[in-house]
Design a protein around this motif. Structure first.
Motif, PDB file in Angstrom:
ATOM      1  N   PHE A  16       0.824  -1.220   0.000  1.00 42.42           N
ATOM      2  CA  PHE A  16       0.000   0.000   0.000  1.00 42.42           C
ATOM      3  C   PHE A  16       0.856   1.267   0.000  1.00 42.42           C
ATOM      4  O   PHE A  16       0.328   2.371   0.018  1.00 42.42           O
ATOM      5  N   ASP A  53      -3.812  -6.516   5.655  1.00 39.79           N
ATOM      6  CA  ASP A  53      -4.542  -7.168   4.592  1.00 39.79           C
ATOM      7  C   ASP A  53      -3.767  -8.465   4.328  1.00 39.79           C
ATOM      8  O   ASP A  53      -2.537  -8.432   4.191  1.00 39.79           O
ATOM      9  N   HIS A  55      -4.319 -11.645   2.061  1.00 40.07           N
ATOM     10  CA  HIS A  55      -5.160 -12.364   1.098  1.00 40.07           C
ATOM     11  C   HIS A  55      -4.567 -13.698   0.638  1.00 40.07           C
ATOM     12  O   HIS A  55      -3.347 -13.824   0.504  1.00 40.07           O
ATOM     13  N   HIS A  61     -11.693 -10.505  -4.541  1.00 44.84           N
ATOM     14  CA  HIS A  61     -11.250  -9.144  -4.239  1.00 44.84           C
ATOM     15  C   HIS A  61     -10.307  -8.637  -5.354  1.00 44.84           C
ATOM     16  O   HIS A  61     -10.219  -7.448  -5.611  1.00 44.84           O
ATOM     17  N   HIS A  72      -2.565  -7.928  -4.471  1.00 45.86           N
ATOM     18  CA  HIS A  72      -1.791  -7.242  -3.429  1.00 45.86           C
ATOM     19  C   HIS A  72      -1.888  -8.002  -2.114  1.00 45.86           C
ATOM     20  O   HIS A  72      -2.823  -8.766  -1.902  1.00 45.86           O
TER      21      HIS A  72
END
Ligand code: ZN
Length: 199
Positions: A16, A53, A55, A61, A72
């Motif tokens: 990010f 986050d 994943h 998503h 990401h």
């Protein structure tokens, strides 16, 4: 009696920040300020939560599986690691979100710690009534987390000098903050914090 406070640092991860898979413009610029908030909360012996986050490789998503985002923060990759300049104390409570391949999970209330305790459960256990939010991104995870918190009866302080937005549309972050203040969140900057904690 003063409400019991906690600091929540949202998604300060490599992906990010500039150079990452979904880098928020100047996302890393807020880190020195976040570190100052961390220091103040630590000195006052108040809990610090940090979400990530986290994943799986395949989740709806991501754009290639029907979502809106590039790949990401895939679990255990460098992109999912906290930014190296973030100075988290050892006793910070780490939270993971976005593991469910069927959900976006923008809100930290959908996150859990390494022992599968949900964020809500942890807040209750510690008797937290007020959450101070910093991190990324203003118009997604910060916004959805703050909305959930208000709906669940928590007081919310948005640390406006320690957040940054994605701004897919140029006004997204401003609109998110306007909305949050309308529903009861308060905005705060670092120099107001000491007064807050002493009141
Ligand atoms: Zn994500």
């Amino acid at each position: 009696m003063k409400p019991k406070r906690a600091l929540l640092i949202v998604d300060m991860q490599n992906d990010f920040c500039p150079g990452g898979a979904l880098g928020v413009k100047q996302g890393d610029k807020i880190i020195p300020k976040i570190n100052k908030y961390i220091k103040t909360f630590s000195q006052n012996k108040l809990p610090i939560f940090a979400s990530r986050d986290w994943h799986p490789k395949e989740t709806r998503h991501f754009k290639k599986f029907g979502g809106v985002w590039p790949v990401h923060c895939v679990q255990k990759t460098k992109g999912a690691a906290f930014h190296p300049k973030l100075k988290l104390p050892k006793d910070s409570i780490l939270l993971y979100k976005g593991m469910d391949p069927g959900q976006d999970s923008y809100s930290v209330f959908q996150a859990e710690d390494a022992f599968a305790n949900g964020f809500m459960q942890l807040l209750k256990k510690l008797g937290i009534q007020e959450i101070y939010i910093a991190g990324l991104a203003t118009d997604y995870c910060v916004k959805y987390t703050a909305m959930d918190a208000i709906n669940k009866g928590f007081k919310i302080k948005i640390l406006v000098d320690a957040i940054k937005g994605v701004n897919l549309k140029p006004n997204d972050s401003k609109e998110a903050l306007d909305f949050l203040t309308k529903v009861g969140a308060k905005k705060l900057i670092l120099k107001q914090l000491e007064d807050e904690l002493c009141s």
